[in-house]
Write an enzyme that holds these catalytic residues in place. Structure first.
Site, PDB file in Angstrom:
ATOM      1  N   HIS A  21       0.849  -1.192   0.000  1.00  0.00           N
ATOM      2  CA  HIS A  21       0.000   0.000   0.000  1.00  0.00           C
ATOM      3  C   HIS A  21       0.884   1.241   0.000  1.00  0.00           C
ATOM      4  CE1 HIS A  21      -3.097   2.893   1.188  1.00  0.00           C
ATOM      5  NE2 HIS A  21      -3.951   1.995   0.722  1.00  0.00           N
ATOM      6  N   GLU A  55      -7.846  -5.090   0.007  1.00  0.00           N
ATOM      7  CA  GLU A  55      -8.418  -5.857  -1.097  1.00  0.00           C
ATOM      8  C   GLU A  55      -8.387  -7.370  -0.845  1.00  0.00           C
ATOM      9  OE1 GLU A  55     -10.053  -4.001  -2.775  1.00  0.00           O
ATOM     10  OE2 GLU A  55      -8.986  -2.894  -4.327  1.00  0.00           O
TER      11      GLU A  55
HETATM   12  N1  ACO Z   1       3.749  -7.768  -4.740  1.00  0.00           N
HETATM   13  C1  ACO Z   1       5.056  -7.769  -5.067  1.00  0.00           C
HETATM   14  N2  ACO Z   1       5.821  -6.667  -5.026  1.00  0.00           N
HETATM   15  C2  ACO Z   1       5.258  -5.516  -4.635  1.00  0.00           C
HETATM   16  C3  ACO Z   1       3.902  -5.446  -4.275  1.00  0.00           C
HETATM   17  C4  ACO Z   1       3.129  -6.624  -4.333  1.00  0.00           C
HETATM   18  N3  ACO Z   1       1.853  -6.643  -4.000  1.00  0.00           N
HETATM   19  N4  ACO Z   1       3.608  -4.175  -3.953  1.00  0.00           N
HETATM   20  C5  ACO Z   1       4.728  -3.466  -4.103  1.00  0.00           C
HETATM   21  N5  ACO Z   1       5.723  -4.268  -4.525  1.00  0.00           N
HETATM   22  C6  ACO Z   1       7.118  -3.899  -4.753  1.00  0.00           C
HETATM   23  C7  ACO Z   1       7.289  -3.209  -6.083  1.00  0.00           C
HETATM   24  O1  ACO Z   1       7.575  -4.114  -7.118  1.00  0.00           O
HETATM   25  C8  ACO Z   1       8.454  -2.301  -5.796  1.00  0.00           C
HETATM   26  O2  ACO Z   1       9.633  -3.064  -5.799  1.00  0.00           O
HETATM   27  P1  ACO Z   1      10.978  -2.492  -6.468  1.00  0.00           P
HETATM   28  O3  ACO Z   1      11.214  -1.154  -5.866  1.00  0.00           O
HETATM   29  O4  ACO Z   1      11.985  -3.520  -6.135  1.00  0.00           O
HETATM   30  O5  ACO Z   1      10.676  -2.383  -7.924  1.00  0.00           O
HETATM   31  C9  ACO Z   1       8.228  -1.881  -4.352  1.00  0.00           C
HETATM   32  O6  ACO Z   1       7.486  -2.941  -3.760  1.00  0.00           O
HETATM   33  C10 ACO Z   1       7.460  -0.579  -4.202  1.00  0.00           C
HETATM   34  O7  ACO Z   1       6.303  -0.637  -5.040  1.00  0.00           O
HETATM   35  P2  ACO Z   1       5.604   0.648  -5.666  1.00  0.00           P
HETATM   36  O8  ACO Z   1       4.730   0.200  -6.800  1.00  0.00           O
HETATM   37  O9  ACO Z   1       6.584   1.735  -5.935  1.00  0.00           O
HETATM   38  O10 ACO Z   1       4.755   1.129  -4.445  1.00  0.00           O
HETATM   39  P3  ACO Z   1       3.440   1.950  -4.531  1.00  0.00           P
HETATM   40  O11 ACO Z   1       3.327   2.696  -3.279  1.00  0.00           O
HETATM   41  O12 ACO Z   1       3.366   2.737  -5.783  1.00  0.00           O
HETATM   42  O13 ACO Z   1       2.395   0.752  -4.666  1.00  0.00           O
HETATM   43  C11 ACO Z   1       0.489  -0.552  -4.644  1.00  0.00           C
HETATM   44  C12 ACO Z   1       1.274   0.552  -3.923  1.00  0.00           C
HETATM   45  C13 ACO Z   1       0.137  -0.081  -6.065  1.00  0.00           C
HETATM   46  C14 ACO Z   1      -0.807  -0.839  -3.902  1.00  0.00           C
HETATM   47  C15 ACO Z   1       1.354  -1.844  -4.717  1.00  0.00           C
HETATM   48  O14 ACO Z   1       1.710  -2.271  -3.426  1.00  0.00           O
HETATM   49  C16 ACO Z   1       0.688  -2.975  -5.505  1.00  0.00           C
HETATM   50  O15 ACO Z   1       0.794  -3.001  -6.734  1.00  0.00           O
HETATM   51  N6  ACO Z   1      -0.043  -3.908  -4.791  1.00  0.00           N
HETATM   52  C17 ACO Z   1      -0.730  -4.971  -5.482  1.00  0.00           C
HETATM   53  C18 ACO Z   1      -2.072  -4.436  -6.030  1.00  0.00           C
HETATM   54  C19 ACO Z   1      -3.073  -4.171  -4.911  1.00  0.00           C
HETATM   55  O16 ACO Z   1      -3.228  -4.958  -3.973  1.00  0.00           O
HETATM   56  N7  ACO Z   1      -3.813  -3.030  -5.076  1.00  0.00           N
HETATM   57  C20 ACO Z   1      -4.826  -2.606  -4.091  1.00  0.00           C
HETATM   58  C21 ACO Z   1      -4.310  -1.473  -3.227  1.00  0.00           C
HETATM   59  S1  ACO Z   1      -5.441  -1.009  -1.988  1.00  0.00           S
HETATM   60  C22 ACO Z   1      -6.527   0.015  -2.741  1.00  0.00           C
HETATM   61  O17 ACO Z   1      -6.210   0.750  -3.628  1.00  0.00           O
HETATM   62  C23 ACO Z   1      -7.901   0.049  -2.280  1.00  0.00           C
END
Ligand code: ACO
Length: 383
Positions: A262, A320
């Site tokens: 998140h 989620e």
């Molecule tokens: N699985 C694997 N790796 C992850 C995940 C995940 N669920 N979430 C983040 N990461 C990793 C990214 O690959 C990144 O790694 P890196 O820096 O080595 O490339 C690092 O963690 C940071 O990720 P970002 O995308 O920069 O973080 P951001 O704050 O933008 O992302 C997000 C938040 C979009 C929710 C992300 O955690 C994600 O994609 N989760 C999966 C989708 C999800 O569950 N969405 C629902 C969110 S809740 C809502 O909106 C109601």
């Protein structure tokens, strides 16, 4: 002046709000002052809507009036129904149908006499909150070749939705679980869809436009589109002893584990706990108990693997993950999950728009230009 570029606007404060406070380090969420874990399991959705629009819980008379207002605004205009039929014939995804239908709700109000902006905003907010469940239920039935079911004027918001979906009033515990879910997701600070709605409203555009744009933002898998894939992963795993291999393979392929991570929460999302408890109550008995236990096991394995694969990223369970389990338990198909999220969040979107209209300024950030400069014009034949 702030000149620093923050990719993804991370940690940038773009508005003041009294609607919700998200503390990503403490793992807490206040909805107009009430902890989500206090409010969500108890409040009816109408009470939560009143809270969002008025910043206080309703009296008996106020609640009765809001219920009447919402109940009387549930019917869809005929052109919206025709549009949904056309979308179903072409097999449009649920969220696309919802976006198109929400835009067409303007047709219910074109003939109404001009009112003050405040009155107009409140009227459109009622229309949107009341109608979205009708759109979702109607479209779900049309996709299955079934006749739409008219709203039931005497049922509450959540129970009426299930009635329109299934053709009969639901058991109380299923309506309660859905209500808990809708309240849990009603608002969440400056999330992407709420920010989108506020940007649109900040130009003094109308509320229908703001909500249509917000629906578009919610649709993406990084925001509201995750619960379907999260549940699919649990089903794909199928047995506890397969969890590690399946999840590890996903991470090795560079896939994200849906329902984890998140932007704001660096500890467990408090909404995940509210919904896990709701799921635990729901699945306490019956043949689906095993699914709940499998999901808890998959969560633990996923957290362990994420800590190993992304050390220091603090990736925890988000809302989620258990959304999927609660909505599946209520009996909803996974194609509906994001649109049901919209049915809850629309109360937050509209409340933010009321707040933006009352106090906000045009939202207009800047971009740091990183392109070329001083280029000379080249005639077409010379390029
Ligand atoms: N699985 C694997 N790796 C992850 C995940 C995940 N669920 N979430 C983040 N990461 C990793 C990214 O690959 C990144 O790694 P890196 O820096 O080595 O490339 C690092 O963690 C940071 O990720 P970002 O995308 O920069 O973080 P951001 O704050 O933008 O992302 C997000 C938040 C979009 C929710 C992300 O955690 C994600 O994609 N989760 C999966 C989708 C999800 O569950 N969405 C629902 C969110 S809740 C809502 O909106 C109601």
């Amino acid at each position: 002046m702030i000149n620093e570029y923050r990719p993804g606007l991370e940690d940038v404060i773009a508005a003041q709000t009294r609607l919700s406070r998200v503390d990503g380090e403490a793992g807490t969420l206040l909805l107009a002052g009430y902890p989500v874990e206090t409010l969500a399991p108890r409040a009816t959705f109408e009470e939560v809507v009143f809270l969002m629009w008025n910043l206080c819980l309703p009296s008996v008379a106020e609640l009765a009036e809001l219920k009447r207002d919402l109940s009387s605004a549930r019917d869809l205009p005929a052109p919206t129904l025709a549009l949904l039929r056309a979308a179903a014939e072409r097999g449009a995804p649920m969220m696309d149908a919802l976006r198109m239908a929400a835009a067409s709700l303007s047709l219910t109000i074109v003939d109404e006499p001009a009112a003050t902006p405040k009155v107009t905003l409140r009227r459109d907010a009622r229309r949107l909150v009341a109608s979205l469940p009708t759109v979702v239920a109607t479209y779900a039935r049309l996709r299955q070749g079934l006749t739409p079911v008219a709203p039931h004027p005497d049922l509450g918001h959540a129970a009426n939705f299930l009635h329109m979906l299934e053709g009969e009033p639901p058991e109380a515990h299923r309506a309660r679980a859905l209500e808990t879910y809708l309240a849990t997701v009603v608002d969440h600070g400056m999330n992407a869809s709420t920010f989108t709605a506020r940007v649109v409203l900040s130009t003094q555009s109308d509320l229908i436009s703001a909500v249509v744009a917000a629906i578009g933002a919610l649709k993406g898998p990084l925001h509201g589109g995750a619960p379907g894939p999260a549940l699919a992963t649990v089903f794909e795993i199928g047995r506890k002893d397969r969890a590690e291999a399946v999840l590890r393979a996903k991470l090795e392929r560079g896939e994200r584990l849906m329902g984890f991570g998140h932007r704001v929460y660096k500890v467990r999302d408090p909404r995940a706990e509210v919904l896990r408890s709701a799921a635990a109550r729901f699945y306490a008995e019956g043949d689906q108990r095993e699914l709940y236990e499998l999901a808890c096991h998959v969560e633990n394995v996923a957290l362990g693997l994420l800590a190993e694969a992304k050390p220091g990223r603090r990736l925890e369970t988000n809302v989620e993950y258990y959304t999927a389990l609660v909505l599946h338990g209520v009996g909803l198909e996974s194609e509906l999950f994001t649109s049901v999220f919209a049915m809850g969040r629309v109360a937050g979107w509209t409340a933010h728009c009321l707040e933006q209209a009352a106090n906000g300024r045009l939202l207009r950030p800047r971009a740091a230009y990183i392109g070329e400069e001083g280029r000379a014009w080249e005639e077409l034949v010379e390029r």
